[in-house]
Design a protein around this motif. Structure first.
Motif, PDB file in Angstrom:
ATOM      1  N   SER A  31      -0.335  37.589  28.134  1.00 53.92           N
ATOM      2  CA  SER A  31      -0.501  36.174  28.156  1.00 53.92           C
ATOM      3  C   SER A  31      -0.861  35.948  26.743  1.00 53.92           C
ATOM      4  N   LEU A  32      -0.829  34.686  26.364  1.00 57.18           N
ATOM      5  CA  LEU A  32      -1.108  33.996  25.032  1.00 57.18           C
ATOM      6  C   LEU A  32      -2.496  33.289  25.166  1.00 57.18           C
ATOM      7  N   TYR A  38      -6.074  12.322  16.898  1.00 59.95           N
ATOM      8  CA  TYR A  38      -4.658  11.725  17.074  1.00 59.95           C
ATOM      9  C   TYR A  38      -3.653  13.215  17.076  1.00 59.95           C
ATOM     10  N   VAL A  39      -4.026  13.832  16.314  1.00 62.06           N
ATOM     11  CA  VAL A  39      -3.201  14.988  15.836  1.00 62.06           C
ATOM     12  C   VAL A  39      -3.762  16.288  15.794  1.00 62.06           C
ATOM     13  N   ALA A  40      -3.312  17.294  16.763  1.00 65.41           N
ATOM     14  CA  ALA A  40      -3.726  18.525  16.925  1.00 65.41           C
ATOM     15  C   ALA A  40      -2.941  19.777  15.904  1.00 65.41           C
ATOM     16  N   LYS A  41      -3.736  20.468  15.496  1.00 68.44           N
ATOM     17  CA  LYS A  41      -2.893  21.751  14.452  1.00 68.44           C
ATOM     18  C   LYS A  41      -3.589  22.904  15.220  1.00 68.44           C
ATOM     19  N   VAL A  42      -2.228  23.663  15.589  1.00 63.08           N
ATOM     20  CA  VAL A  42      -2.757  24.956  16.018  1.00 63.08           C
ATOM     21  C   VAL A  42      -3.454  25.705  14.930  1.00 63.08           C
ATOM     22  N   THR A  43      -4.585  26.701  15.157  1.00 61.16           N
ATOM     23  CA  THR A  43      -5.319  27.316  13.995  1.00 61.16           C
ATOM     24  C   THR A  43      -5.065  28.722  14.309  1.00 61.16           C
ATOM     25  N   ASP A  44      -4.774  29.133  15.753  1.00 65.01           N
ATOM     26  CA  ASP A  44      -4.485  30.668  15.973  1.00 65.01           C
ATOM     27  C   ASP A  44      -3.800  30.649  17.137  1.00 65.01           C
ATOM     28  N   ALA A  45      -2.904  31.657  17.179  1.00 59.32           N
ATOM     29  CA  ALA A  45      -1.892  32.072  18.506  1.00 59.32           C
ATOM     30  C   ALA A  45      -1.951  33.563  18.306  1.00 59.32           C
ATOM     31  N   TYR A  46      -2.355  34.155  19.564  1.00 58.99           N
ATOM     32  CA  TYR A  46      -2.132  35.750  19.778  1.00 58.99           C
ATOM     33  C   TYR A  46      -1.560  36.139  21.143  1.00 58.99           C
ATOM     34  N   ILE A  47      -1.090  37.212  21.323  1.00 58.49           N
ATOM     35  CA  ILE A  47      -1.035  37.911  22.644  1.00 58.49           C
ATOM     36  C   ILE A  47      -2.240  38.363  23.154  1.00 58.49           C
ATOM     37  N   ASN A  48      -2.770  38.210  24.209  1.00 55.85           N
ATOM     38  CA  ASN A  48      -3.810  38.897  24.852  1.00 55.85           C
ATOM     39  C   ASN A  48      -3.530  40.028  25.694  1.00 55.85           C
ATOM     40  N   GLY A  69      -9.330  25.569  23.270  1.00 55.01           N
ATOM     41  CA  GLY A  69      -8.435  26.688  23.567  1.00 55.01           C
ATOM     42  C   GLY A  69      -7.399  26.608  24.896  1.00 55.01           C
ATOM     43  N   TYR A  70      -6.424  27.206  24.729  1.00 51.14           N
ATOM     44  CA  TYR A  70      -5.253  27.090  25.637  1.00 51.14           C
ATOM     45  C   TYR A  70      -4.864  28.610  26.095  1.00 51.14           C
ATOM     46  N   HIS A  71      -4.743  28.517  27.352  1.00 46.04           N
ATOM     47  CA  HIS A  71      -3.938  29.721  27.958  1.00 46.04           C
ATOM     48  C   HIS A  71      -2.796  29.514  28.547  1.00 46.04           C
ATOM     49  N   VAL A  72      -1.856  30.598  28.146  1.00 46.85           N
ATOM     50  CA  VAL A  72      -0.228  30.584  28.328  1.00 46.85           C
ATOM     51  C   VAL A  72      -0.059  31.694  29.123  1.00 46.85           C
ATOM     52  N   GLN A  73       0.488  31.459  30.325  1.00 40.79           N
ATOM     53  CA  GLN A  73       0.952  32.741  31.319  1.00 40.79           C
ATOM     54  C   GLN A  73       2.469  32.535  31.494  1.00 40.79           C
ATOM     55  N   LEU A  74       3.094  33.309  31.233  1.00 40.14           N
ATOM     56  CA  LEU A  74       4.596  33.489  31.698  1.00 40.14           C
ATOM     57  C   LEU A  74       4.775  34.373  32.789  1.00 40.14           C
ATOM     58  N   SER A  75       5.664  33.834  33.857  1.00 38.13           N
ATOM     59  CA  SER A  75       5.447  34.098  35.102  1.00 38.13           C
ATOM     60  C   SER A  75       6.614  35.577  35.237  1.00 38.13           C
ATOM     61  N   ASN A  76       7.401  35.286  34.163  1.00 39.65           N
ATOM     62  CA  ASN A  76       8.274  36.485  33.942  1.00 39.65           C
ATOM     63  C   ASN A  76       7.901  37.693  33.311  1.00 39.65           C
ATOM     64  N   ASN A  77       6.420  37.484  32.733  1.00 37.87           N
ATOM     65  CA  ASN A  77       5.823  38.800  32.133  1.00 37.87           C
ATOM     66  C   ASN A  77       4.290  38.575  32.351  1.00 37.87           C
ATOM     67  N   VAL A 118       0.919  26.308  30.657  1.00 39.55           N
ATOM     68  CA  VAL A 118       0.115  26.290  29.626  1.00 39.55           C
ATOM     69  C   VAL A 118      -1.258  25.274  30.116  1.00 39.55           C
ATOM     70  N   GLN A 119      -2.368  25.934  29.989  1.00 41.05           N
ATOM     71  CA  GLN A 119      -3.592  25.365  30.371  1.00 41.05           C
ATOM     72  C   GLN A 119      -4.687  25.167  29.382  1.00 41.05           C
ATOM     73  N   ARG A 120      -5.334  24.308  29.599  1.00 47.28           N
ATOM     74  CA  ARG A 120      -6.665  24.111  28.668  1.00 47.28           C
ATOM     75  C   ARG A 120      -7.384  25.082  29.026  1.00 47.28           C
ATOM     76  N   ASP A 121      -8.252  26.006  28.467  1.00 51.20           N
ATOM     77  CA  ASP A 121      -9.352  26.707  28.730  1.00 51.20           C
ATOM     78  C   ASP A 121     -10.502  26.692  27.722  1.00 51.20           C
ATOM     79  N   GLU A 122     -11.524  26.075  28.560  1.00 49.88           N
ATOM     80  CA  GLU A 122     -12.666  25.825  27.803  1.00 49.88           C
ATOM     81  C   GLU A 122     -13.502  27.020  27.373  1.00 49.88           C
TER      82      GLU A 122
END
Length: 89
Positions: free
Chosen positions: A67-68, A79-89, A55-63, A42-46
């Motif tokens: 990516s997400l 102080y608090v972060a709230k996810v506003t969207d998440a999807y499969i790329n 934005g955050y980019h999520v890569q799964l080495s088993n797939n 999971v990495q920050r992706d400006e």
């Protein structure tokens, strides 16, 4: 991929301390048995940032085929972060 879809739905309602977003995303993916912790990056992706969300980019080495992408908005006190969207790329 049913587990991945369930994990994404859980990630979409994530609220946590700003500095723990990456760790919590990885933890949710592991809890839903999408991948083991060492298979999740999971990495920050400006380049994914919007006006009010980071934005955050999520890569799964088993797939490598999927990516997400995740957007999280920091609260007023930053102080608090709230996810506003998440999807499969």
């Amino acid at each position: 991929m049913h587990r991945l879809e369930q994990a994404i739905e859980r990630i979409k309602i994530l609220e946590c301390p700003t500095g723990h977003v990456e760790e919590r995303i990885a933890g949710i993916l592991e809890d839903y048995q999408v991948a083991q912790r060492d298979e999740i990056t999971v990495q920050r992706d400006e380049s994914l940032d919007s006006i009010d969300a980071q934005g955050y980019h999520v890569q799964l080495s088993n797939n490598q085929e999927q990516s997400l992408r995740i957007l999280a908005k920091a609260g007023l006190d930053d102080y608090v972060a709230k996810v506003t969207d998440a999807y499969i790329n």
